[in-house]
Scaffold this motif. Structure first.
Motif, PDB file in Angstrom:
ATOM      1  N   UNK A  24      46.894  38.487  47.483  1.00  0.00           N
ATOM      2  CA  UNK A  24      47.165  37.122  47.064  1.00  0.00           C
ATOM      3  C   UNK A  24      46.587  36.780  45.706  1.00  0.00           C
ATOM      4  N   UNK A  25      45.488  37.407  45.359  1.00  0.00           N
ATOM      5  CA  UNK A  25      44.891  37.077  44.077  1.00  0.00           C
ATOM      6  C   UNK A  25      44.289  38.343  43.479  1.00  0.00           C
ATOM      7  N   UNK A  26      44.328  38.442  42.184  1.00  0.00           N
ATOM      8  CA  UNK A  26      43.788  39.646  41.553  1.00  0.00           C
ATOM      9  C   UNK A  26      42.264  39.579  41.483  1.00  0.00           C
ATOM     10  N   UNK A  27      41.648  40.677  41.828  1.00  0.00           N
ATOM     11  CA  UNK A  27      40.190  40.757  41.731  1.00  0.00           C
ATOM     12  C   UNK A  27      39.789  40.663  40.262  1.00  0.00           C
ATOM     13  N   UNK A  28      38.524  40.391  40.018  1.00  0.00           N
ATOM     14  CA  UNK A  28      38.076  40.173  38.639  1.00  0.00           C
ATOM     15  C   UNK A  28      38.178  41.426  37.790  1.00  0.00           C
ATOM     16  N   UNK A  29      37.829  42.549  38.379  1.00  0.00           N
ATOM     17  CA  UNK A  29      37.887  43.791  37.603  1.00  0.00           C
ATOM     18  C   UNK A  29      38.933  44.734  38.163  1.00  0.00           C
ATOM     19  N   UNK A  30      39.340  45.666  37.360  1.00  0.00           N
ATOM     20  CA  UNK A  30      40.325  46.653  37.802  1.00  0.00           C
ATOM     21  C   UNK A  30      39.615  47.732  38.613  1.00  0.00           C
ATOM     22  N   UNK A  31      39.832  47.721  39.915  1.00  0.00           N
ATOM     23  CA  UNK A  31      39.195  48.684  40.817  1.00  0.00           C
ATOM     24  C   UNK A  31      40.285  49.423  41.585  1.00  0.00           C
ATOM     25  N   UNK A  32      40.794  50.502  41.011  1.00  0.00           N
ATOM     26  CA  UNK A  32      41.958  51.173  41.627  1.00  0.00           C
ATOM     27  C   UNK A  32      41.708  51.607  43.063  1.00  0.00           C
ATOM     28  N   UNK A  33      40.470  51.972  43.378  1.00  0.00           N
ATOM     29  CA  UNK A  33      40.177  52.453  44.733  1.00  0.00           C
ATOM     30  C   UNK A  33      40.502  51.395  45.780  1.00  0.00           C
ATOM     31  N   UNK A  65      43.063  49.523  46.084  1.00  0.00           N
ATOM     32  CA  UNK A  65      44.435  49.275  46.543  1.00  0.00           C
ATOM     33  C   UNK A  65      45.354  50.493  46.535  1.00  0.00           C
ATOM     34  N   UNK A  66      44.940  51.609  45.937  1.00  0.00           N
ATOM     35  CA  UNK A  66      45.883  52.717  45.826  1.00  0.00           C
ATOM     36  C   UNK A  66      46.312  53.266  47.192  1.00  0.00           C
TER      37      UNK A  66
END
Length: 886
Positions: A3-12, A14-15
């Motif tokens: 629903x909302x993007x986390x603050x930082x890009x953390x690929x682990x 959601x991949x």
RNA sequence: GGGCGAAUAGCUCAGCUGGGAGAGCAUCGGUCUUACACACCGAGGGUCACAGGUUCGAGCCCUGUUUCGCCCACCA
């Protein structure tokens, strides 16, 4: 799902989630009943023993990009996955396990051994499949195949029997490459040649009936135990009278003839060669010509056999030492020299192979190769990059019969039965119960299995159910593209071509894309022994799959190896982070915005920046599709990288901040619409390369879209956007002005925090209009407090000046800019422009150039010269003023 | 011995059909400018391996040379 993007890009984060979701939803599944145009790829099946390495990662990333892209362009995509049983490699793994228990395969017996291999495969054979999933591979896992599956085994048997019936498979007793460790024959391809330092022994062979010797040179002195002759060149005067005489072969007591054969090189060594037909390929041929005896002195483990007399039981290298020592003791060792020679090694275990005389099964591949050549010549199959065609032809033209029998247990057992009564060989699709000739039931099945590559050669059609006539075959064969490394061009691609044409009557693939090798940062081949291996899974853990895939795609230029380093991957991870944050920015400013399925552009109050980015988007979409169409992965990746970062983020987002934060509802709506449109399309464009991050962001975009996953969305092809060349040119002009002001600020060390005053003196009212339209952009991005725009302005005295087309940029110095600095800056600038003026003047004063060059080129250059001259004049005038101030 | 590929900025490489040499990283200078310091702005840096040739014009086309890398081949 998100629903909302986390603050930082953390690929682990959601991949894995998205991969499971896609798989559960059946998005990877290909429907052979579909009416969509087909697009199919068969995976180069990794060995079941395999662990994902960089080669796999590159290979499968490139395939996945194609598969996802084609799915999005409306194709019914089949990406057929599976693994290879890898006969020798897998047998070796299980044999090692046995060895750890102090046993060998003979202790457990054939049946139990094979059972054990299957058990091993069940327990640990599938790990590479899970690793491919982490890579994001969108294979149709419901169709996963294994080369030892029942279906594929049926195909193998059908092919073997047909080829036998066509007279293309036969048995023969000849020299083959034998691995004394694997205890099996190998095809020529399975032998790797390596130059190794060794010795050349010169041996004295006593001539019968004289006290003279004939000196022969050899790199393998132990083979003298099997010598059948000594050969000299027929026209070698030194030896003409020796031909026909007899050598008393030392250590054996045998007598062998001196023969003449023009294969012998007079210049090499002593000009006399010992001939060992059972242990050397050349000697074997010569033996046939001269009717020499084949004396096999080795057993299948490389030990001297009963023909070696006193040396029986010695391992080959021990025998070598002893033979040399014994000859030396007899005074028959003339000399020993250092010698570099090419040693053949088993490609699976690196053991030095022995040429070994044995009865093996062969395929006469010449008739198949002829058609495989024609298929490429006629363009039915296209090899990309094209230069590999030559290598392909070269090999096909010089193809040798293929030794397909292996003396191992793990593999497809050859369907041949020997009659113990009449000796007839029965080859049959069903297990034979009686001799096809005498009907005796006293049969013994061939124990040999087939070369692994025999079954992988059938992969494009055996995986689709052949020999049955299946819907899958009619929908998806021939396959659209094969993606593979050049290292298996002969092993695999060539064989598939031959087998596909023979059994399907059609080439197995329309395109063959051959990619490069992944090396380390220094260009070394990655290998465990060198310790320079980068593990794809470690990379994925550290940077995420998307960053990794993007790196591979960006470096996958045709015809050059990929030098990979983790720093580079880090750079592409930064890109993902950039995209992530740009998306967050967009989302923060899309509150209350509801996207519509199609946009009526003319109903919006589009700004210059909006028109520019939409136009650029359309161009980028076309470029990306064209690049993918031509397998220029690097071009596609770099186009998207540069557009996303340097146009969308660096410029567009900065340009629309005013509209987004401002009070003009219409301007805000159009900026929102455009930022949404561009971002959403950009995500789709990037999806084949970076599937996870694009899905994660796409799912959080406001509003609803016609499909549930970005995987199912249409691939943007430049349609449905607004293209405005005029606005694009104007925007670019404004951007030039901004860059020029920033440049002066940078050169002069004016802090970004300091707001300054600027004047734009235009020569034409058109330029004046453009600058006025773009004035808010200039104010914001060049950090200008007071901006004056006009035609033929009255210019203040103390200014720094720059010229941009026909617009003069004036920055009043007033306590901000130092006169010396401006002098230096102008000096540099004038020199630069002067160079241009000189260059174009020279070029345009060349009569031949003016006479021959196309009008367009001339006009362009004349324009450039005029502009440069104008600019130079203005800058020089400005310089005078500056100097006057000093 | 035959074939193929490569040589462009300090490093790794783009540069598609010949029209004033590009990117990323690194370097230097400046910025916490409210999406991002995994960031932003700016700057410097190249005889396109060498020698000829074709052309008005060559990184690109042709010939030769050098240096690397790979593949194939039976030289004891």
């Amino acid at each position: 799902m998100a629903d909302e993007l986390a603050k930082g890009y953390e690929p682990q984060e959601f991949e894995t989630k998205w991969y499971q979701h896609w798989e559960q939803q059946g998005y990877f599944h290909a429907d052979e009943k579909s009416t969509k145009p087909p697009y199919s790829i068969v995976i180069p099946p990794p060995n079941v023993t395999g662990v994902l390495h960089m080669g796999h990662a590159l290979n499968n990333t490139l395939q996945d990009i194609l598969a996802r892209w084609k799915r999005m362009t409306g194709h019914e995509v089949l990406w057929m996955p599976g693994t290879d049983h890898a006969g020798i490699a897998t047998q070796n793994v299980v044999e090692k396990q046995l060895a750890a228990e102090g046993k060998d395969r003979h202790d457990v017996g054939r049946e139990a051994f094979i059972e054990r291999v299957w058990k091993w495969r069940e327990e640990s054979g599938g790990q590479i499949i899970n690793q491919l999933k982490r890579l994001g591979a969108s294979c149709d896992w419901e169709r996963e195949r294994f080369t030892m599956d029942a279906g594929l085994s049926t195909a193998v048997r059908e092919v073997f029997v047909s080829l036998y019936e066509d007279g293309l498979i036969y048995r023969d007793n000849r020299l083959i490459n034998w691995c004394p460790r694997c205890h099996t024959a190998l095809s020529d391809l399975e032998v790797e040649h390596d130059d190794k330092k060794g010795s050349m022994w010169h041996l004295r062979y006593p001539i019968k009936g004289s006290d003279q010797f004939l000196v022969v040179a050899t790199t393998r002195p132990e083979t003298m135990l099997g010598d059948s002759a000594v050969a000299v060149h027929p026209e070698d005067e030194r030896y003409t009278d020796l031909v026909g005489k007899v050598i008393e072969l030392p250590l054996t007591g045998r007598e062998i003839p001196i023969i003449a054969d023009d294969y012998v090189d007079k210049e090499f060594g002593s000009g006399a060669v010992k001939i060992t037909p059972a242990h050397d390929f050349n000697d074997f041929e010569m033996g046939k010509r001269h009717n020499l005896e084949n004396i096999n002195i080795l057993d299948e483990s490389g030990f001297i056999n009963e023909n070696g007399g006193a040396y029986q039981g010695l391992e080959r290298y021990a025998a070598r030492d002893k033979v040399v020592a014994d000859l030396d003791a007899l005074g028959l060792l003339d000399k020993v020299e250092e010698h570099l020679n090419s040693v053949g090694e088993c490609y699976r275990c690196k053991t030095t192979i022995e040429p070994y005389l044995s009865l093996q099964w062969y395929v006469n591949v010449q008739p198949l190769a002829k058609k495989a050549i024609k298929a490429v010549e006629s363009g039915q199959t296209r090899i990309v990059p094209q230069h590999w065609e030559k290598t392909y032809y070269e090999w096909m033209y010089n193809i040798q019969d293929w030794c397909i029998s292996r003396q191992i247990w793990w593999g497809h057992r050859i369907p041949a039965w020997y009659c113990e009564d009449c000796g007839e060989i029965t080859v049959s699709r069903e297990d034979a119960t009686c001799c096809s000739k005498c009907k005796s039931t006293n049969l013994r099945q061939e124990t040999d299995v087939l070369d692994t590559w025999f079954s992988s050669g059938l992969w494009p059609f055996s995986t689709m159910g052949w020999p049955e006539k299946t819907d899958a075959l009619s929908k998806f064969y021939p396959t659209s593209c094969l993606v593979t490394g050049f290292d298996i061009l002969f092993f695999w691609v060539a064989r598939m071509m031959m087998m596909g044409i023979k059994f399907m009557g059609e080439v197995p693939f329309k395109d063959v894309y051959i990619h490069a090798l992944v090396r380390d940062a220094q260009g070394q081949k990655m290998s465990k022994s060198k310790g320079n291996v980068i593990d794809p899974l470690t990379v994925i853990d550290e940077f995420g799959t998307d960053a990794f895939r993007l790196t591979l795609a960006a470096f996958a230029a045709q015809g050059r190896d990929i030098k990979l380093s983790t720093e580079r991957i880090g750079g592409y991870r930064n890109f993902c982070n950039k995209l992530w944050n740009a998306s967050r920015f967009a989302m923060m400013n899309l509150e209350g915005f509801v996207p519509t399925e199609t946009v009526q552009w003319d109903e919006l109050n589009l700004s210059m920046a909006d028109r520019w980015i939409l136009s650029r988007m359309a161009a980028v979409e076309r470029e990306t599709n064209a690049a993918l169409e031509g397998y220029r992965y690097n071009e596609a990746a770099n186009t998207l990288y540069a557009f996303t970062w340097h146009e969308f983020c660096d410029w567009y987002i900065e340009l629309i901040k005013g509209a987004l934060y401002g009070d003009d509802a219409a301007a805000k709506l159009s900026a929102q619409t455009v930022v949404y449109t561009v971002l959403e399309r950009l995500l789709r464009l990037l999806h084949p390369v970076t599937p996870f991050i694009t899905e994660e962001i796409w799912q959080t975009l406001p509003g609803t879209r016609p499909v549930a996953s970005i995987m199912l969305a249409d691939y943007p092809q430049g349609k449905g956007l607004l293209e405005d060349a005029t606005a694009t040119a104007q925007m670019e002009q404004v951007m030039e002005i901004i860059r020029a002001i920033r440049n002066i600020r940078g050169e002069m060390d004016v802090s970004p925090a300091k707001k300054i005053t600027a004047l734009l003196d235009c020569k034409t009212s058109a330029d004046c209009g453009v600058m006025t339209t773009g004035q808010e952009y200039i104010r914001a991005l060049a950090r200008i407090e007071e901006l004056t725009i006009g035609v033929e302005l009255t210019q203040p005295e103390q200014i720094a000046k720059q010229v941009c087309g026909e617009v003069e940029i004036l920055l009043p110095l007033a306590g901000l800019i130092n006169v010396e600095e401006e002098e230096k800056r102008l000096d540099k600038e004038i020199a630069k422009v002067q160079k241009d003026v000189d260059m174009f003047t020279k070029k345009l004063s060349n009569e031949k150039f003016v006479a021959n060059a196309p009008a367009q080129v001339l006009e362009k250059d004349r324009g450039k010269l005029a502009a440069a001259q104008e600019k130079l004049t203005v800058l020089k005038a400005s310089m005078e003023k500056i100097l006057a101030l000093k």
